[in-house]
Design a protein around this motif. Structure first.
Motif, PDB file in Angstrom:
ATOM      1  N   SER A   1       0.836  -1.212   0.000  1.00  0.00           N
ATOM      2  CA  SER A   1       0.000   0.000   0.000  1.00  0.00           C
ATOM      3  C   SER A   1       0.877   1.273   0.000  1.00  0.00           C
ATOM      4  O   SER A   1       0.532   2.268  -0.630  1.00  0.00           O
ATOM      5  CB  SER A   1      -0.934   0.008   1.199  1.00  0.00           C
ATOM      6  OG  SER A   1      -0.178  -0.100   2.385  1.00  0.00           O
ATOM      7  N   PHE A   2       2.047   1.202   0.676  1.00  0.00           N
ATOM      8  CA  PHE A   2       2.930   2.386   0.689  1.00  0.00           C
ATOM      9  C   PHE A   2       3.592   2.585  -0.673  1.00  0.00           C
ATOM     10  O   PHE A   2       3.746   3.698  -1.156  1.00  0.00           O
ATOM     11  CB  PHE A   2       4.003   2.257   1.773  1.00  0.00           C
ATOM     12  CG  PHE A   2       3.420   2.157   3.158  1.00  0.00           C
ATOM     13  CD1 PHE A   2       2.623   3.198   3.663  1.00  0.00           C
ATOM     14  CD2 PHE A   2       3.640   1.035   3.946  1.00  0.00           C
ATOM     15  CE1 PHE A   2       2.092   3.100   4.929  1.00  0.00           C
ATOM     16  CE2 PHE A   2       3.103   0.943   5.210  1.00  0.00           C
ATOM     17  CZ  PHE A   2       2.317   1.967   5.712  1.00  0.00           C
ATOM     18  N   VAL A   3       3.955   1.450  -1.267  1.00  0.00           N
ATOM     19  CA  VAL A   3       4.588   1.514  -2.593  1.00  0.00           C
ATOM     20  C   VAL A   3       3.590   2.117  -3.583  1.00  0.00           C
ATOM     21  O   VAL A   3       3.905   3.034  -4.355  1.00  0.00           O
ATOM     22  CB  VAL A   3       5.046   0.115  -3.054  1.00  0.00           C
ATOM     23  CG1 VAL A   3       5.585   0.172  -4.489  1.00  0.00           C
ATOM     24  CG2 VAL A   3       6.098  -0.432  -2.108  1.00  0.00           C
ATOM     25  N   ASN A   4       2.381   1.600  -3.501  1.00  0.00           N
ATOM     26  CA  ASN A   4       1.311   2.101  -4.345  1.00  0.00           C
ATOM     27  C   ASN A   4       1.083   3.591  -4.103  1.00  0.00           C
ATOM     28  O   ASN A   4       0.889   4.383  -5.026  1.00  0.00           O
ATOM     29  CB  ASN A   4       0.050   1.306  -4.047  1.00  0.00           C
ATOM     30  CG  ASN A   4      -0.894   1.295  -5.248  1.00  0.00           C
ATOM     31  OD1 ASN A   4      -0.428   1.421  -6.389  1.00  0.00           O
ATOM     32  ND2 ASN A   4      -2.173   1.173  -4.977  1.00  0.00           N
ATOM     33  N   GLY A   5       1.148   3.966  -2.835  1.00  0.00           N
ATOM     34  CA  GLY A   5       0.908   5.349  -2.420  1.00  0.00           C
ATOM     35  C   GLY A   5       1.939   6.341  -2.945  1.00  0.00           C
ATOM     36  O   GLY A   5       1.684   7.542  -2.991  1.00  0.00           O
ATOM     37  N   LEU A   6       3.073   5.815  -3.315  1.00  0.00           N
ATOM     38  CA  LEU A   6       4.125   6.709  -3.815  1.00  0.00           C
ATOM     39  C   LEU A   6       3.692   7.417  -5.096  1.00  0.00           C
ATOM     40  O   LEU A   6       4.096   8.539  -5.356  1.00  0.00           O
ATOM     41  CB  LEU A   6       5.406   5.917  -4.099  1.00  0.00           C
ATOM     42  CG  LEU A   6       6.193   5.396  -2.889  1.00  0.00           C
ATOM     43  CD1 LEU A   6       7.354   4.536  -3.358  1.00  0.00           C
ATOM     44  CD2 LEU A   6       6.706   6.555  -2.052  1.00  0.00           C
ATOM     45  N   THR A   7       2.852   6.709  -5.868  1.00  0.00           N
ATOM     46  CA  THR A   7       2.530   7.254  -7.183  1.00  0.00           C
ATOM     47  C   THR A   7       1.040   7.547  -7.366  1.00  0.00           C
ATOM     48  O   THR A   7       0.650   8.114  -8.370  1.00  0.00           O
ATOM     49  CB  THR A   7       2.973   6.281  -8.292  1.00  0.00           C
ATOM     50  OG1 THR A   7       2.471   4.978  -7.966  1.00  0.00           O
ATOM     51  CG2 THR A   7       4.493   6.226  -8.402  1.00  0.00           C
ATOM     52  N   ASP A   8       0.205   7.175  -6.411  1.00  0.00           N
ATOM     53  CA  ASP A   8      -1.232   7.389  -6.653  1.00  0.00           C
ATOM     54  C   ASP A   8      -1.737   8.664  -5.980  1.00  0.00           C
ATOM     55  O   ASP A   8      -2.920   8.899  -5.839  1.00  0.00           O
ATOM     56  CB  ASP A   8      -2.058   6.174  -6.221  1.00  0.00           C
ATOM     57  CG  ASP A   8      -2.140   6.050  -4.716  1.00  0.00           C
ATOM     58  OD1 ASP A   8      -1.449   6.822  -3.996  1.00  0.00           O
ATOM     59  OD2 ASP A   8      -2.910   5.199  -4.223  1.00  0.00           O
ATOM     60  N   GLY A   9      -0.825   9.464  -5.498  1.00  0.00           N
ATOM     61  CA  GLY A   9      -1.218  10.770  -4.965  1.00  0.00           C
ATOM     62  C   GLY A   9      -1.468  10.774  -3.477  1.00  0.00           C
ATOM     63  O   GLY A   9      -1.714  11.809  -2.876  1.00  0.00           O
ATOM     64  N   SER A  10      -1.389   9.604  -2.818  1.00  0.00           N
ATOM     65  CA  SER A  10      -1.646   9.618  -1.371  1.00  0.00           C
ATOM     66  C   SER A  10      -0.372   9.987  -0.590  1.00  0.00           C
ATOM     67  O   SER A  10      -0.395  10.067   0.636  1.00  0.00           O
ATOM     68  CB  SER A  10      -2.239   8.294  -0.897  1.00  0.00           C
ATOM     69  OG  SER A  10      -1.611   7.217  -1.525  1.00  0.00           O
TER      70      SER A  10
ATOM     71  N   GLN B   1       5.419   8.944   0.634  1.00  0.00           N
ATOM     72  CA  GLN B   1       6.876   8.994   0.463  1.00  0.00           C
ATOM     73  C   GLN B   1       7.606   9.152   1.797  1.00  0.00           C
ATOM     74  O   GLN B   1       8.588   8.455   2.072  1.00  0.00           O
ATOM     75  CB  GLN B   1       7.248  10.146  -0.473  1.00  0.00           C
ATOM     76  CG  GLN B   1       8.714  10.106  -0.866  1.00  0.00           C
ATOM     77  CD  GLN B   1       9.014  11.159  -1.932  1.00  0.00           C
ATOM     78  OE1 GLN B   1       8.146  11.447  -2.770  1.00  0.00           O
ATOM     79  NE2 GLN B   1      10.189  11.714  -1.915  1.00  0.00           N
ATOM     80  N   SER B   2       7.086  10.063   2.638  1.00  0.00           N
ATOM     81  CA  SER B   2       7.769  10.308   3.916  1.00  0.00           C
ATOM     82  C   SER B   2       7.771   9.060   4.790  1.00  0.00           C
ATOM     83  O   SER B   2       8.762   8.771   5.457  1.00  0.00           O
ATOM     84  CB  SER B   2       7.118  11.488   4.632  1.00  0.00           C
ATOM     85  OG  SER B   2       5.757  11.212   4.814  1.00  0.00           O
ATOM     86  N   ILE B   3       6.677   8.323   4.709  1.00  0.00           N
ATOM     87  CA  ILE B   3       6.611   7.088   5.512  1.00  0.00           C
ATOM     88  C   ILE B   3       7.685   6.118   5.031  1.00  0.00           C
ATOM     89  O   ILE B   3       8.464   5.559   5.823  1.00  0.00           O
ATOM     90  CB  ILE B   3       5.226   6.414   5.414  1.00  0.00           C
ATOM     91  CG1 ILE B   3       4.146   7.364   5.963  1.00  0.00           C
ATOM     92  CG2 ILE B   3       5.189   5.079   6.166  1.00  0.00           C
ATOM     93  CD1 ILE B   3       2.732   6.856   5.804  1.00  0.00           C
ATOM     94  N   VAL B   4       7.744   5.949   3.708  1.00  0.00           N
ATOM     95  CA  VAL B   4       8.719   5.020   3.125  1.00  0.00           C
ATOM     96  C   VAL B   4      10.137   5.467   3.497  1.00  0.00           C
ATOM     97  O   VAL B   4      10.972   4.639   3.875  1.00  0.00           O
ATOM     98  CB  VAL B   4       8.537   4.949   1.585  1.00  0.00           C
ATOM     99  CG1 VAL B   4       9.644   4.113   0.944  1.00  0.00           C
ATOM    100  CG2 VAL B   4       7.172   4.373   1.244  1.00  0.00           C
ATOM    101  N   GLU B   5      10.326   6.759   3.477  1.00  0.00           N
ATOM    102  CA  GLU B   5      11.637   7.313   3.808  1.00  0.00           C
ATOM    103  C   GLU B   5      12.025   6.944   5.243  1.00  0.00           C
ATOM    104  O   GLU B   5      13.146   6.503   5.515  1.00  0.00           O
ATOM    105  CB  GLU B   5      11.564   8.834   3.654  1.00  0.00           C
ATOM    106  CG  GLU B   5      12.783   9.416   2.963  1.00  0.00           C
ATOM    107  CD  GLU B   5      12.618  10.918   2.759  1.00  0.00           C
ATOM    108  OE1 GLU B   5      11.491  11.361   2.429  1.00  0.00           O
ATOM    109  OE2 GLU B   5      13.604  11.624   2.965  1.00  0.00           O
ATOM    110  N   VAL B   6      11.081   7.172   6.138  1.00  0.00           N
ATOM    111  CA  VAL B   6      11.325   6.873   7.562  1.00  0.00           C
ATOM    112  C   VAL B   6      11.662   5.398   7.733  1.00  0.00           C
ATOM    113  O   VAL B   6      12.611   5.036   8.438  1.00  0.00           O
ATOM    114  CB  VAL B   6      10.111   7.256   8.435  1.00  0.00           C
ATOM    115  CG1 VAL B   6      10.241   6.685   9.847  1.00  0.00           C
ATOM    116  CG2 VAL B   6       9.938   8.752   8.479  1.00  0.00           C
TER     117      VAL B   6
END
Ligand code: C2E
Ligand code: CA
Ligand code: CA
Length: 799
Positions: A728-737, A740-745
Motif C-alpha cells: 500500500s505504501f509503494v502504491n501510495g508513492l505514485t497514486d497521490g496519497s 513517500q515520507s513514511i517510506v523514507e522513515v
C-alpha cells in the motif's frame, strides 16, 4: 442406740412380770389382811369368851382384884394392850394397860392403816345369871403386834413373789430368746449382711415354722429378685453399650446430626452439628432447626417432618444461614431424614451433609455451561435454548422478532497486536454496551470470539415494521460500539458488522436462525464492514460456499491440490537474488484460487497451520531439488510466509528444525515472513523462537511493514533481518496519497538498525526508481516478475 429386740423383750417381760407379781401380791395381801382381821377378831372373841364367866362373876360381886387379875391375864396376850371393865352401872371396875410391844415406826403405822383393824372393841358381859344386866369389857388392841406380823408376812410374801416373778421372767426371756429373739437376730444379721450379688446358699433358719416360712419366702423372693436384677443389669449394660455405640456412631458420622422433636425442636446433636453451626450442644438443644434455615419456616419444616414420618420423603435440601461475626454465610445442606420413635414419642433424625462446595461447583458449572465467563452474557447453548423458546412463542402469537448477529471488525488484529488482555477488555466493554443498550427487553449472548447475538423479541406483527425497528436498533448498536474505547493508555476505535434474520419464518429452528443471521453478517463484512445486512436467501448459497471451502481445504491437503507459486525478488541491478513462495489452490471445480479467497478462512478455522506446513515442506523440498539440479547458485534466499497461528504453535521451532534436517537444507537459504502484529503481543515468546531458529541460520522478515503497530522496541530487540515495505505504501508513492515520507522513515530506520529493506508490490518503473532514490535496494512486484508456478520459476534459475 436403739435397744435390740431381745433386750427390749427381756425388759418388757421383766417389768410385766414384776407388775403382775406386785399386783398378785397386793391382792394376796389384801385377801390375807381380810382373813387376818377375821381370825384376830375370832381369836380375841374366843379369849374374851374364856374369861366371860369369871368376869361376869367378878362384876356381879364387884370383886375388883379378881377383875384386875383377869384383865392382867388379858393384857398378857400379845394382842391386847389395854383392858377396861365397866360394871353394869358403867363404873370402872378394873383397868389394866401395858405399852405397845413394838415401837410404832412409820412402817408399822402404815401396816396398821392397811390392816384396818378396829383398835378398840367392846364386849357385853352378862353379870351373874341375870341376863338383863351387862358389864362392859373394852379392850384396846396392840396394833404394833398386828402391824408387825402383817409387815413380816407382807415382806415374806412380797419377796417370794418377786423371786418367783424374776425366775419366771428369766425363764420366759430365755425361752423367747432361744426360740424367737436369737433366730430373729440371726436372720436380721444375715439379712443385713447379704450382698447384692450373694446367691443365698445357706439359710440362717431352716425350721419348718413361721420364721422358717419367712426366711424361705424371703430367700425365694431374693433369688428371683437376684436373677431379675442380673437380667436388669445385663439390660442396663447392653443399653449403655448400645448408647455408647449410638454415641460413637453419631460422633463419628461424617454428617452433622440433629435429632429433632416432631415440632422441629432440637433434642440431640453430634459434634459435627456443633462444628457446622458454631453453637455448642447445650446452646442447640431446644432451638428450632428451622431457626437456621434460610429456606424453611417452622411450619414448612414441620410439614416436611410429617412427610418424613409418613415415609413419603427421605430427605430434603436446605440452606443454613450462619452469622460469622459480621458476615453471613450460606451453607448448602443435603439432609437425609428418618423418623424414630423413642418412648412413644416421634422424633426425626436429620443427617445434614455440607454440600456447599458441590453446590457452588454446580452453580459454577451451570454458569460455565450457560454463561460466557468474560461478558456474563448467555453463551451459545443458553442463547440457543432461549431463542428456541421465543421462536415457538412467536409462532404461536404470530408476532415477529429479529436476531442481530454482531461481529467486531478486525478483532483478531486487536488481539494479536495489543494482546489478549486488551482483547478481553474490548469484549467485556462491548458486552456491557450491548447489555446497556438492550437491557432486559432482549436476549443477549456471546457465542464466539467476537460474535454477539441479540434476540429482539416481539417487534411487530408485520415483517416490514419489524425490519424497520431492527434496522434502527442495529444502527444505534453500531454507533454505540464505535464510541472510542480506552485501555492501558491505548484508544481504540472499533466497528462491527451486523447480520439480521427474522423469526418466525416457516419452521426454522434456533440453529437455522443463527446461521441465517451469521450469513447476513458475513455479507455485511464483505461489503466493507461497519454495516448492517438483512438475511436474503441468496446469501445462503454464499455461506454454503464458505462451508464447502473449509471442507475443501481438508480435501485439498489430502488430494494435493495446493501448488507452490514463486515470485522473484531482485536487487538494484535487477539481478534475481531471492523469491517469495505464495500458495495457490488448484480447486477441482473453481479452478486456480489465489490466497485471499481461502487464506482468511483458513486462518479463522486454524487450517492455516496445515497449509503452512505443506508450503514449508514443499519449499524445502524445492530447495533440495534446486541444489540437486545445481541451480540454487543464483538464489540466495527463499522467503516463506508463516501465519501467526502457526508461528505461535508450541512445536513450531522443532517442526522447522526437523524439516531443515530432513531435507538437509541450510537455514541460511530460508527467510520467514511474519507479521508485526504477532510480535507485539507475544514479544518474549517470539524472540525466543526466533533466536532458536536464527541459530540454524534462518532470517526473519517483517511482512506488510507499516500497516500494524510498528514499534521501535521490537525492531531493536528482536533478531530481525529485513523489513518488507507494504504494497500500500509503494502504491501510495505514485497514486497521490503521498506515502513517500513514511517510506523514507522506514528505510532510514532499517538502515540505522542494520536491517535489510525490500519493497513489495512494485508495479511501475516510477515506483522502483523512487524507491531506489529513497535508498531501497531490493524489490518485488509485477514489474519485476509475477508469482509463477515453481516449475516456471525454476526455468528462470537456469538462465
Ligand atoms: P503477501 O505476503 O504480502 O504477499 C504478497 C502478495 O502481493 C501476493 O498475493 C502477491 O501475488 C501480491 N503481489 C506481488 N507483487 C504484486 C504487485 O506488483 N502488485 C500487486 N497488486 N500485487 C502483487 P497473493 O499471492 O495473492 O497472496 C496474498 C497473501 O496471502 C500474501 O500476502 C500472504 O499474506 C498470504 N499468503 C500467500 N501464500 C501464503 C502461504 O503460503 N502461507 C501463508 N501463511 N500466507 C500466504
Ligand atoms: Ca509475504
Ligand atoms: Ca506483504
Amino acid at each position: 442406740m436403739k435397744l435390740s429386740i431381745s433386750v427390749r423383750q427381756a425388759v418388757y417381760v421383766l417389768v410385766a412380770s414384776l407388775c403382775c407379781g406386785a399386783l398378785s401380791s397386793a391382792v394376796q395381801m389384801y385377801l390375807g389382811i381380810q382373813q387376818d382381821r377375821a381370825v384376830q377378831s375370832e381369836t380375841l372373841a374366843r379369849s374374851i369368851d374364856l374369861h366371860r364367866d369369871t368376869l361376869g362373876s367378878a362384876a356381879f360381886i364387884l370383886d375388883e382384884s379378881q377383875a384386875n387379875e383377869i384383865l392382867i391375864s388379858l393384857i398378857r396376850q400379845p394382842l391386847i394392850k389395854h383392858a377396861l371393865l365397866l360394871d353394869d352401872f358403867k363404873d370402872v371396875l378394873a383397868e389394866q394397860r401395858r405399852n405397845d410391844t413394838y415401837p410404832m415406826t412409820g412402817y408399822l403405822t402404815l401396816a396398821s392403816v392397811l390392816a384396818n383393824i378396829p383398835s378398840v372393841q367392846s364386849y357385853d358381859i352378862s353379870v351373874g345369871s341375870d341376863s338383863s344386866r351387862y358389864a362392859q369389857l373394852t379392850v384396846t388392841i396392840d396394833e404394833s403386834v398386828l402391824a408387825h406380823e402383817l409387815l413380816n408376812r407382807l415382806l415374806v410374801n412380797f419377796s417370794v413373789s418377786v423371786l418367783f416373778t424374776i425366775v419366771l421372767a428369766i425363764i420366759l426371756v430365755t425361752l423367747s430368746y432361744v426360740y424367737i429373739s436369737k433366730p430373729v437376730i440371726n436372720i436380721a444379721h444375715w439379712v443385713k449382711n447379704i450382698n447384692r450379688e450373694d446367691a443365698l446358699v445357706t439359710l440362717p433358719y431352716t425350721k419348718d415354722d413361721e420364721l422358717g416360712i419367712l426366711v424361705n419366702r424371703f430367700s425365694k423372693e431374693w433369688q428371683s429378685n437376684q436373677s431379675a436384677s442380673i437380667k436388669l443389669n445385663e439390660m442396663v449394660e447392653n443399653l449403655k453399650r448400645s448408647e455408647r455405640f449410638a454415641r460413637l456412631l453419631m460422633e463419628n458420622s461424617s454428617d452433622a446430626m440433629f435429632l429433632c422433636h416432631y415440632g422441629t425442636k432440637i433434642h440431640l446433636v453430634n459434634n459435627l452439628a456443633e462444628n457446622l453451626t458454631g453453637y455448642s450442644a447445650t446452646q442447640l438443644i431446644g432451638k428450632s432447626l428451622a431457626g437456621f434455615s434460610g429456606i424453611y419456616s417452622d411450619s414448612d419444616l414441620e410439614s416436611i417432618f410429617s412427610k418424613v414420618i409418613l415415609q413419603e420423603i427421605q430427605g430434603y435440601e436446605d440452606t443454613f444461614v450462619l452469622t460469622l461475626g459480621e458476615k453471613k454465610k450460606n451453607i448448602y445442606l443435603e439432609c437425609r431424614a428418618c423418623s424414630i420413635v423413642i418412648d412413644n414419642e416421634a422424633f426425626v433424625m436429620v443427617n445434614a451433609r455440607d454440600i456447599t462446595e458441590k453446590k457452588l461447583a454446580q452453580e459454577k458449572i451451570h454458569e460455565l455451561a450457560y454463561f460466557d465467563s468474560l461478558t456474563r452474557l448467555a453463551n451459545r447453548s443458553l442463547f440457543t435454548e432461549q431463542i428456541e423458546r421465543e421462536i415457538k412463542l412467536h409462532q404461536a402469537n404470530q408476532r415477529y422478532g429479529a436476531l442481530l448477529y454482531f461481529d467486531l471488525d478486525q478483532f483478531k488484529k486487536i488481539n494479536d497486536s495489543l494482546g489478549h488482555s486488551v482483547g478481553d477488555n474490548v469484549l467485556i466493554e462491548v458486552g456491557s454496551r450491548v447489555r446497556q443498550m438492550f437491557g432486559a427487553d432482549a436476549l443477549c449472548g456471546r457465542i464466539g470470539g467476537d460474535e454477539f447475538v441479540i434476540g429482539l423479541l416481539d417487534l411487530a406483527d408485520n415483517l416490514s415494521y419489524a425490519a424497520e425497528q431492527a434496522l434502527q436498533m442495529s444502527n444505534s448498536l453500531l454507533s454505540g460500539i464505535s464510541e472510542p474505547l480506552h485501555f492501558e493508555g491505548v484508544t481504540l476505535h472499533t466497528t462491527g458488522s451486523i447480520g439480521i434474520a427474522f423469526f418466525p419464518d416457516e419452521s426454522i429452528d434456533a440453529n437455522e436462525l443463527l446461521r441465517r443471521a451469521d450469513t447476513a453478517m458475513y455479507k455485511a463484512k464483505s461489503l466493507g464492514r461497519n454495516g448492517v445486512q438483512f438475511f436474503e436467501r441468496e446469501m445462503q448459497y454464499a455461506a454454503q460456499h464458505l462451508l464447502e471451502l473449509e471442507e475443501g481445504i481438508h480435501q485439498a491437503l489430502d488430494q494435493n491440490e495446493f501448488e507452490l507459486w514463486i515470485q522473484p525478488q531482485v536487487n538494484i541491478d535487477d539481478v534475481l537474488f531471492g523469491a517469495e513462495v505464495l500458495v495457490r489452490w488448484n480447486h477441482p471445480k473453481r479452478g486456480l484460487l489465489s490466497p485471499p479467497t481461502f487464506i482468511p478462512h483458513a486462518e479463522e478455522s486454524g487450517l492455516i497451520i496445515e497449509i503452512d506446513k505443506w508450503v514449508l515442506n514443499e519449499s524445502l523440498k524445492q530447495i533440495t531439488q534446486w541444489k540437486t539440479d545445481e541451480v540454487i547458485g543464483k538464489l540466495e534466499t527463499l522467503s516463506i510466509n508463516v501465519s501467526s497461528t502457526f508461528f505461535l504453535q508450541i512445536d513450531f521451532v522443532a517442526y522447522v528444525i526437523d524439516l531443515l534436517n530432513k531435507y538437509q537444507v541450510s537455514g541460511e537459504l530460508v527467510v520467514l515472513e511474519i507479521t508485526e502484529n504477532l510480535l507485539l503481543n507475544n514479544f518474549e515468546l517470539a524472540k525466543n523462537k526466533m533466536l532458536q531458529l536464527k541459530n540454524r541460520g534462518i532470517s526473519f522478515s517483517i511482512d506488510d511493514f507499516g500497516t500494524g503497530y510498528s514499534s521501535l522496541k521490537y525492531l531493536k530487540e528482536l533478531p530481525l533481518d529485513e523489513l518488507k515495505i507494504d504494497r500500500s505504501f509503494v502504491n501510495g508513492l505514485t497514486d497521490g496519497s503521498n506515502t513517500q515520507s513514511i517510506v523514507e522513515v522506514v528505510i532510514t530506520m532499517a538502515k540505522n538498525l542494520q536491517l535489510g529493506v525490500i519493497a513489495e508490490g512494485v508495479e511501475t518503473k516510477e515506483q522502483r526508481d523512487l524507491l531506489s532514490k529513497l535508498g531501497c535496494k531490493q524489490f518485488q512486484g509485477y514489474l519485476l516478475g509475477r508469482p509463477q508456478p515453481s516449475a516456471e520459476f525454476t526455468n528462470l534459475l537456469y538462465k
